[in-house]
Design a protein around this motif. Structure first.
Motif, PDB file in Angstrom:
ATOM      1  N   TRP A   1      64.909  43.306  29.884  1.00 22.89           N
ATOM      2  CA  TRP A   1      64.926  42.091  29.067  1.00 22.89           C
ATOM      3  C   TRP A   1      66.269  41.800  28.427  1.00 22.89           C
ATOM      4  CZ3 TRP A   1      61.926  38.324  29.866  1.00 22.89           C
ATOM      5  CH2 TRP A   1      60.607  38.511  30.291  1.00 22.89           C
TER       6      TRP A   1
ATOM      7  N   LEU B   1      70.335  33.002  28.207  1.00 24.80           N
ATOM      8  CA  LEU B   1      70.767  32.398  26.944  1.00 24.80           C
ATOM      9  C   LEU B   1      72.257  32.082  26.941  1.00 24.80           C
ATOM     10  CD1 LEU B   1      68.714  34.556  24.410  1.00 24.80           C
ATOM     11  CD2 LEU B   1      68.334  32.163  25.025  1.00 24.80           C
TER      12      LEU B   1
ATOM     13  N   SER C   1      67.619  38.171  29.271  1.00 23.42           N
ATOM     14  CA  SER C   1      67.794  37.234  28.156  1.00 23.42           C
ATOM     15  C   SER C   1      69.248  36.843  27.987  1.00 23.42           C
ATOM     16  CB  SER C   1      67.264  37.856  26.859  1.00 23.42           C
ATOM     17  OG  SER C   1      65.881  38.127  26.957  1.00 23.42           O
ATOM     18  N   GLU C   2      70.151  37.823  28.109  1.00 24.90           N
ATOM     19  CA  GLU C   2      71.573  37.522  27.944  1.00 24.90           C
ATOM     20  C   GLU C   2      72.053  36.548  29.023  1.00 24.90           C
ATOM     21  OE1 GLU C   2      75.547  37.319  26.979  1.00 24.90           O
ATOM     22  OE2 GLU C   2      73.822  37.934  25.786  1.00 24.90           O
TER      23      GLU C   2
ATOM     24  N   ARG D   1      64.093  31.022  21.786  1.00 30.34           N
ATOM     25  CA  ARG D   1      65.537  30.915  21.561  1.00 30.34           C
ATOM     26  C   ARG D   1      66.197  29.864  22.442  1.00 30.34           C
ATOM     27  NH1 ARG D   1      67.636  34.848  18.353  1.00 30.34           N
ATOM     28  NH2 ARG D   1      66.238  36.597  17.862  1.00 30.34           N
TER      29      ARG D   1
ATOM     30  N   ASP E   1      60.105  35.559  22.833  1.00 29.49           N
ATOM     31  CA  ASP E   1      61.337  35.421  22.060  1.00 29.49           C
ATOM     32  C   ASP E   1      62.392  34.650  22.850  1.00 29.49           C
ATOM     33  OD1 ASP E   1      63.098  36.313  19.714  1.00 29.49           O
ATOM     34  OD2 ASP E   1      64.199  37.122  21.420  1.00 29.49           O
ATOM     35  N   LEU E   2      62.502  34.923  24.149  1.00 30.09           N
ATOM     36  CA  LEU E   2      63.463  34.199  24.991  1.00 30.09           C
ATOM     37  C   LEU E   2      63.144  32.715  25.025  1.00 30.09           C
ATOM     38  CD1 LEU E   2      65.661  33.908  27.166  1.00 30.09           C
ATOM     39  CD2 LEU E   2      63.956  34.630  28.862  1.00 30.09           C
TER      40      LEU E   2
END
Length: 700
Positions: free
Chosen positions: A400, A408, A404-405, A179, A175-176
């Protein structure tokens, strides 16, 4: 089927099955195997269980696994059944309502109707002998879902093949990566699609045209069926167009003329046989001919060659790709042309290989416009946590949301306005192309993020250094306190002589049990590979690091292989002894119920006869381990040869308390060492970076 499989479908222990064999004359006789490993007929066992009112405890997916094993012993695999998963999902059928002949007829018709959607599928013809596995498959699809059935079939096919290195990309990581593509894109290619996790992540974000290729036929078929299932169950975009082919993407590109918005890829690593000799003049090498040892740079250029101008490629790569001397010229061309946009370092454990911190590379195919990117973004998600936080992160589950934060948010801010990007000390930093094009062209995020302390606020760095120093002081005080306690003294008048017994003798006498998990493949240790819930599993590395369990085994697989569960008081000893760190551990409440990982010996003492900490101390002694091991640099332990002194329980407990104290002293010493290293690094970096200044000696 084996006795272990009988115990699983009946919901009893293997000891119960052995008891049935001895006590009941009507228990079915073995139909194959050997005297020590007999095999039984599945239908006869089921009939016998039903006659005694014994319910079947196996789930539909477990039943499917069992019937697949029986089918494989007859010379058939599972690849021809993949078509039926899609057919069963689209046209559900009650398998109990059909006779064997009707079931086979139905399956042949369904397979013929879907042969055109699965790549490289030969005509399928089922016979009456396939009725049990067909019924089990339809039941699994009906009761547990088509994706579960698909996973069981693919895993069995991979286990029976000679393929290695076929690992799923964890869903949060997929997913990362998806995105990181601006858009989201409409057309996505994965040239090493594996099980299709990356393409599924792209489809979930709205991609409508999905293209995949994999060198393993079962993986390509699994991807095709899985993506079509996702499109139908609403987890992917509507009207998704799926095209998947089998073949080596570098040697035999199935999409030579395809240009897409985005490429997502987790390619094979360290492959020296990627086609170096026959692909020397391939037009894809626009940034330089990849050296034989740099297959990852070949995959990068393959991805860029399939992009529309301005399109993005996101690849998961090993850290050596960023720094190996042999790839310096190609890295320089990627930077000089503006193709390399960002590199982000992931913490260890994010994906297989779990002990390595992999990196995410974000690339963009240059456009005809003259504007060239003048900077590259670097993010290091493994460098932010303090020493204590890093110790907590060893629990095996990557944080995660945090990872991810960080990546992203930094990528979004950078793409919106690269020139105005605000660096985050120790986490994210933008580096100019000029600074990167030095003699080594090293794009390792840790190197670039830490390369300059100019972005760090002096007050913040001083506070962090003070906190680290305070933590070090507390750890040092704990070490000093433990060191001041004396729970031992000199033996008098001479060295004490032991009357001892081997572990084998103690086990035969019932003083302890010795357990060991079956050999676990990397697939089983991959938290995303199983079809059931993943259970925490203690590994040998966890014992050496003093960490919580980091391994994962699928719950269904654990039940099938009879993987032991750890209980409080168990003594756990690494089977492979080498390197730094403890070799043994006494299980506490945190390990209770955790599964036993590979290469660990579990010693379960009878508490009325053996003290766990006493046992731990003697089993883990260097002399004892050396006498019970073979090898040179890495020792392989033979647990039955370990020796334990024969002492009264009260005296064992006195020894056990001393050994417990020694273990606590060692643990606090390791923490103090970590805090000392952190404090020293922060102060040294602050002094050299200009944020900290030394005190005037006269003012002290």
């Amino acid at each position: 089927m084996t006795a272990a499989e009988i115990s699983r479908i009946a919901g009893v222990t293997r000891a119960t099955v052995s008891n049935w064999r001895r006590r009941h004359e009507d228990f079915p006789a073995p139909s194959g195997g050997t005297d020590t490993s007999p095999l039984y007929d599945l239908e006869k066992i089921r009939t016998w269980l039903a006659s005694r009112g014994q319910p079947t405890a196996a789930t539909p997916s477990s039943e499917l696994r069992t019937t697949l094993r029986l089918r494989e012993r007859a010379g058939a695999g599972a690849s021809d059944l993949l078509l039926l998963v899609l057919a069963a999902a689209r046209h559900p059928t009650d398998p109990h309502a059909l006779s064997d002949a009707d079931l086979v007829k139905h399956a042949n018709g369904a397979a013929a109707g879907f042969a055109d959607v699965v790549p490289d599928t030969e005509p399928v013809r089922f016979t009456d002998a396939d009725a049990p596995v067909l019924r089990a498959l339809l039941l699994c699809v009906r009761d547990e879902g088509a994706q579960t059935a698909l996973g069981v079939l693919a895993e069995r096919e991979l286990e029976d093949s000679a393929a290695s290195g076929a690992y799923r990309t964890p869903a949060p990581l997929a997913d990362l990566l998806a995105r990181l593509v601006p858009g989201p894109p409409t057309r996505v290619l994965d040239p090493a699609c594996g099980s299709g996790t990356l393409l599924s992540a792209a489809a979930a974000l709205g991609a409508r045209e999905l293209y995949g290729q994999d060198c393993l036929p079962v993986q390509a078929r699994r991807t095709a069926v899985g993506l079509l299932l996702a499109a139908e169950d609403g987890t992917a975009a509507e009207a998704t167009d799926v095209t998947v082919h089998t073949g080596d993407s570098l040697r035999a590109d199935a999409f030579p003329d395809l240009a897409v918005d985005a490429v997502l890829c987790n390619p094979p690593y360290g492959d020296r046989d990627w086609g170096h000799d026959e692909l020397a003049y391939d037009p894809r090498w626009a940034y330089g001919f990849p050296p034989r040892a740099e297959s990852e740079l070949a995959w990068i250029q393959h991805a860029l060659a399939h992009l529309d101008p301005g399109g993005h490629a996101v690849l998961l790569l090993p850290p050596a790709t960023a720094s190996r001397a042999s790839g310096r010229r190609i890295r320089a061309e990627l930077i000089r042309s503006g193709a390399l946009r960002a590199v982000a370092a992931l913490p260890p454990g994010a994906a297989i290989p779990l002990h390595i911190g992999l990196q995410v590379w974000v690339l963009q195919r240059p456009t005809p416009a003259p504007s060239v990117h003048r900077t590259v973004l670097f993010v290091d998600t493994a460098n932010e946590a303090s020493t204590a936080e890093r110790g907590q992160s060893r629990s095996g589950t990557v944080d995660w949301p945090r990872v991810s934060e960080q990546i992203l948010s930094a990528w979004k801010a950078y793409t919106e306005n690269p020139d105005a990007f605000e660096p985050e000390a120790g986490v994210a930093r933008v580096v100019s192309v000029v600074d990167l094009l030095d003699e080594v062209v090293d794009v390792t995020p840790a190197r670039q993020v830490r390369a300059s302390q100019a972005d760090t606020d002096p007050g913040e760095l001083a506070s962090r250094a003070a906190a680290a120093q305070q933590a070090l002081t507390g750890a040092a005080e704990s070490v000093a306190s433990l060191a001041a306690i004396e729970l031992w003294g000199a033996a008098s008048p001479s060295t004490r002589q032991w009357r001892s017994a081997t572990v084998s003798d103690l086990a035969r006498g019932g003083a302890l049990k010795v357990l060991r998990a079956p050999h676990a493949s990397p697939k089983q240790m991959d938290s995303e590979s199983g079809t059931g819930a993943a259970r925490p599993t203690l590994t040998g590395s966890d014992i050496a690091r003093g960490s919580a369990p980091t391994g994962r085994i699928d719950d269904e697989q654990a039940a099938t292989d009879q993987v032991p569960e750890i209980a409080v008081g168990d003594v756990l000893v690494r089977g492979l002894i080498g390197g730094r760190g403890p070799v043994a551990r006494v299980a506490g409440e945190n390990e209770a119920g955790v599964l036993l990982g590979p290469n660990i010996h579990l010693f379960r003492p009878d508490p009325a006869r053996l003290d766990p900490w006493f046992l731990h101390g003697f089993l883990a002694s260097e002399a004892n381990l050396a006498g019970a091991s073979t090898g040179s640099s890495t020792l392989h332990l033979s647990p039955g040869r370990l020796r334990v002194p024969l002492l009264p329980l009260e005296e064992q407990r006195r020894y056990g308390e001393a050994f417990r104290h020694v273990a606590a002293l060692r643990e606090q010493a390791i923490r103090a060492e970590e805090f000392a290293e952190q404090a020293a690094r922060l102060v040294a970096d602050g002094l050299t970076g200009g944020q900290l200044v030394p005190h005037d000696p006269e003012s002290l």
